[in-house]
Scaffold this motif. Structure first.
Motif, short mmCIF file in Angstrom:
data_model
loop_
_atom_site.label_atom_id
_atom_site.label_comp_id
_atom_site.label_asym_id
_atom_site.label_seq_id
_atom_site.Cartn_x
_atom_site.Cartn_y
_atom_site.Cartn_z
N ASP A 130 3.96 -2.59 4.74
CA ASP A 130 4.64 -1.55 4.19
C ASP A 130 5.57 -0.70 5.43
O ASP A 130 5.87 0.35 4.97
CB ASP A 130 3.47 -0.57 3.75
N ASN A 131 5.50 -1.22 6.24
CA ASN A 131 6.25 -0.55 7.38
C ASN A 131 7.55 -1.21 7.81
O ASN A 131 7.93 -2.43 7.95
CB ASN A 131 5.52 -0.70 8.94
N TYR A 173 7.71 -11.28 2.65
CA TYR A 173 7.55 -10.83 1.12
C TYR A 173 7.03 -12.12 0.48
O TYR A 173 7.44 -12.99 0.51
CB TYR A 173 9.17 -10.71 0.58
N SER A 200 8.31 -8.29 -3.59
CA SER A 200 7.16 -7.51 -2.95
C SER A 200 6.59 -7.83 -1.73
O SER A 200 6.34 -9.16 -1.43
CB SER A 200 6.36 -7.33 -4.07
N SER A 201 6.43 -7.04 -0.58
CA SER A 201 6.08 -7.36 0.59
C SER A 201 4.41 -7.29 0.75
O SER A 201 3.71 -6.45 -0.10
CB SER A 201 6.49 -6.67 1.70
N SER A 218 2.31 -0.14 -5.92
CA SER A 218 2.53 1.23 -5.24
C SER A 218 2.09 1.25 -3.82
O SER A 218 2.55 2.28 -3.14
CB SER A 218 1.35 2.27 -6.08
N ILE A 219 1.32 0.43 -3.07
CA ILE A 219 1.00 0.52 -1.67
C ILE A 219 1.91 -0.44 -0.78
O ILE A 219 1.36 -0.42 0.42
CB ILE A 219 -0.47 -0.02 -1.63
N ASN A 220 2.87 -1.28 -1.37
CA ASN A 220 3.48 -2.21 -0.49
C ASN A 220 5.02 -1.97 -0.45
O ASN A 220 5.69 -1.27 -1.58
CB ASN A 220 3.40 -3.70 -1.03
N ALA A 221 5.63 -2.45 0.52
CA ALA A 221 7.10 -2.17 0.34
C ALA A 221 7.81 -3.31 -0.58
O ALA A 221 7.37 -4.22 -0.93
CB ALA A 221 7.69 -2.55 1.87
N ALA A 274 9.91 1.37 1.43
CA ALA A 274 8.43 1.58 1.56
C ALA A 274 7.74 2.35 0.51
O ALA A 274 8.49 2.95 -0.20
CB ALA A 274 8.11 2.03 2.95
N SER A 275 6.54 2.18 0.41
CA SER A 275 5.76 2.95 -0.63
C SER A 275 6.32 4.47 -0.58
O SER A 275 6.11 5.23 -1.66
CB SER A 275 4.33 2.58 -0.61
N ASN A 316 6.79 4.74 -8.32
CA ASN A 316 5.35 4.17 -8.34
C ASN A 316 4.61 4.38 -9.51
O ASN A 316 3.69 3.34 -9.81
CB ASN A 316 4.54 4.67 -6.89
#
Length: 121
Positions: free
Chosen positions: A99-100, A108, A95-96, A28-31, A50-51, A71
Protein backbone atom coordinates in the motif's frame (compact mmCIF):
# COMPACT_ATOMS: atom_id res chain seq x y z
CA UNK A 1 -11.64 -10.55 -8.77
CA UNK A 2 -11.05 -7.47 -10.93
CA UNK A 3 -13.25 -6.40 -13.82
CA UNK A 4 -12.19 -3.50 -16.04
CA UNK A 5 -14.60 -1.71 -18.35
CA UNK A 6 -15.11 1.56 -20.18
CA UNK A 7 -12.71 1.26 -23.07
CA UNK A 8 -13.62 2.13 -26.61
CA UNK A 9 -12.82 4.16 -29.69
CA UNK A 10 -12.42 7.91 -29.33
CA UNK A 11 -10.97 10.71 -31.39
CA UNK A 12 -7.81 12.49 -30.35
CA UNK A 13 -8.63 15.17 -27.81
CA UNK A 14 -11.59 13.24 -26.49
CA UNK A 15 -12.22 11.61 -23.13
CA UNK A 16 -12.94 8.19 -21.71
CA UNK A 17 -13.50 6.91 -18.20
CA UNK A 18 -12.33 3.46 -17.23
CA UNK A 19 -13.80 1.60 -14.30
CA UNK A 20 -12.45 -1.32 -12.29
CA UNK A 21 -14.78 -3.27 -10.05
CA UNK A 22 -13.17 -5.43 -7.39
CA UNK A 23 -14.57 -8.28 -5.39
CA UNK A 24 -13.14 -9.45 -2.13
CA UNK A 25 -12.07 -7.74 1.04
CA UNK A 26 -8.56 -6.69 -0.02
CA UNK A 27 -9.63 -3.70 -2.06
CA UNK A 28 -9.87 -1.15 0.71
CA UNK A 29 -6.48 -1.92 2.28
CA UNK A 30 -4.22 -2.22 -0.74
CA UNK A 31 -2.96 0.00 -3.50
CA UNK A 32 -4.54 -0.27 -6.93
CA UNK A 33 -3.17 0.64 -10.29
CA UNK A 34 -3.84 1.04 -14.00
CA UNK A 35 -1.35 -0.34 -16.45
CA UNK A 36 -1.42 -0.34 -20.22
CA UNK A 37 0.22 -2.30 -22.99
CA UNK A 38 0.45 -1.18 -26.57
CA UNK A 39 1.23 -3.62 -29.40
CA UNK A 40 4.90 -4.52 -29.42
CA UNK A 41 5.60 -2.64 -26.21
CA UNK A 42 6.07 -3.58 -22.60
CA UNK A 43 3.32 -3.12 -20.08
CA UNK A 44 3.72 0.19 -18.29
CA UNK A 45 2.26 1.93 -15.29
CA UNK A 46 -0.31 4.60 -16.02
CA UNK A 47 -1.34 5.57 -12.50
CA UNK A 48 -1.61 4.10 -9.04
CA UNK A 49 -3.54 5.00 -5.92
CA UNK A 50 -3.03 3.90 -2.35
CA UNK A 51 -5.89 3.10 -0.02
CA UNK A 52 -5.56 6.51 1.63
CA UNK A 53 -5.74 8.33 -1.69
CA UNK A 54 -2.12 9.16 -2.48
CA UNK A 55 -1.35 8.81 -6.16
CA UNK A 56 1.39 8.62 -8.71
CA UNK A 57 1.26 8.97 -12.48
CA UNK A 58 3.38 8.24 -15.48
CA UNK A 59 4.90 11.47 -16.80
CA UNK A 60 3.16 10.94 -20.12
CA UNK A 61 -0.31 11.21 -18.57
CA UNK A 62 0.20 13.82 -15.85
CA UNK A 63 -2.31 16.62 -16.15
CA UNK A 64 -4.53 14.58 -18.47
CA UNK A 65 -5.51 11.47 -16.47
CA UNK A 66 -6.98 11.28 -13.00
CA UNK A 67 -7.14 8.13 -10.89
CA UNK A 68 -9.64 7.78 -8.06
CA UNK A 69 -11.16 5.09 -5.90
CA UNK A 70 -14.26 4.51 -3.81
CA UNK A 71 -13.37 2.04 -1.09
CA UNK A 72 -16.99 1.68 0.00
CA UNK A 73 -17.97 0.56 -3.51
CA UNK A 74 -14.77 -1.38 -4.26
CA UNK A 75 -14.34 0.65 -7.43
CA UNK A 76 -11.43 2.41 -9.06
CA UNK A 77 -11.74 4.90 -11.89
CA UNK A 78 -9.42 6.39 -14.46
CA UNK A 79 -10.64 9.59 -16.07
CA UNK A 80 -8.73 10.14 -19.30
CA UNK A 81 -8.91 13.54 -20.97
CA UNK A 82 -7.12 15.08 -23.94
CA UNK A 83 -6.44 11.62 -25.30
CA UNK A 84 -3.66 11.15 -27.83
CA UNK A 85 -3.01 8.44 -30.37
CA UNK A 86 -0.11 7.24 -28.24
CA UNK A 87 -2.57 6.41 -25.45
CA UNK A 88 -3.89 3.57 -27.59
CA UNK A 89 -3.39 0.33 -25.67
CA UNK A 90 -5.07 -2.36 -23.65
CA UNK A 91 -5.60 -1.01 -20.15
CA UNK A 92 -5.44 -3.30 -17.14
CA UNK A 93 -6.42 -2.69 -13.55
CA UNK A 94 -4.44 -4.38 -10.85
CA UNK A 95 -4.37 -4.79 -7.11
CA UNK A 96 -1.18 -4.85 -5.09
CA UNK A 97 -0.22 -6.73 -1.96
CA UNK A 98 1.31 -3.47 -0.71
CA UNK A 99 0.00 0.00 0.00
CA UNK A 100 3.00 2.33 -0.13
CA UNK A 101 3.62 4.00 -3.48
CA UNK A 102 5.53 3.60 -5.69
CA UNK A 103 5.09 -0.12 -6.19
CA UNK A 104 6.82 -2.25 -8.80
CA UNK A 105 4.67 -4.15 -11.24
CA UNK A 106 5.81 -7.47 -9.80
CA UNK A 107 4.02 -6.64 -6.54
CA UNK A 108 0.61 -6.36 -8.20
CA UNK A 109 -0.94 -9.75 -7.59
CA UNK A 110 -4.44 -9.52 -9.07
CA UNK A 111 -5.10 -8.37 -12.61
CA UNK A 112 -8.25 -7.62 -14.54
CA UNK A 113 -8.83 -8.86 -18.06
CA UNK A 114 -8.02 -5.58 -19.80
CA UNK A 115 -10.08 -3.13 -21.80
CA UNK A 116 -9.08 -1.76 -25.21
CA UNK A 117 -8.65 1.98 -25.65
CA UNK A 118 -8.18 3.19 -29.22
CA UNK A 119 -7.54 6.84 -29.98
CA UNK A 120 -7.87 7.86 -33.60
CA UNK A 121 -5.88 10.82 -34.90
Amino acid sequence: QLQASGGGLVQAGGSLRLSCAASGSIFSINAMGWYRQAPGKQRELVAAIASGGSTNYADSVKGRFTISRDNAKNTMLLQMNSLKSEDTAVYYCASSELDNLPISMSRYVYWGQGTQVTVSS
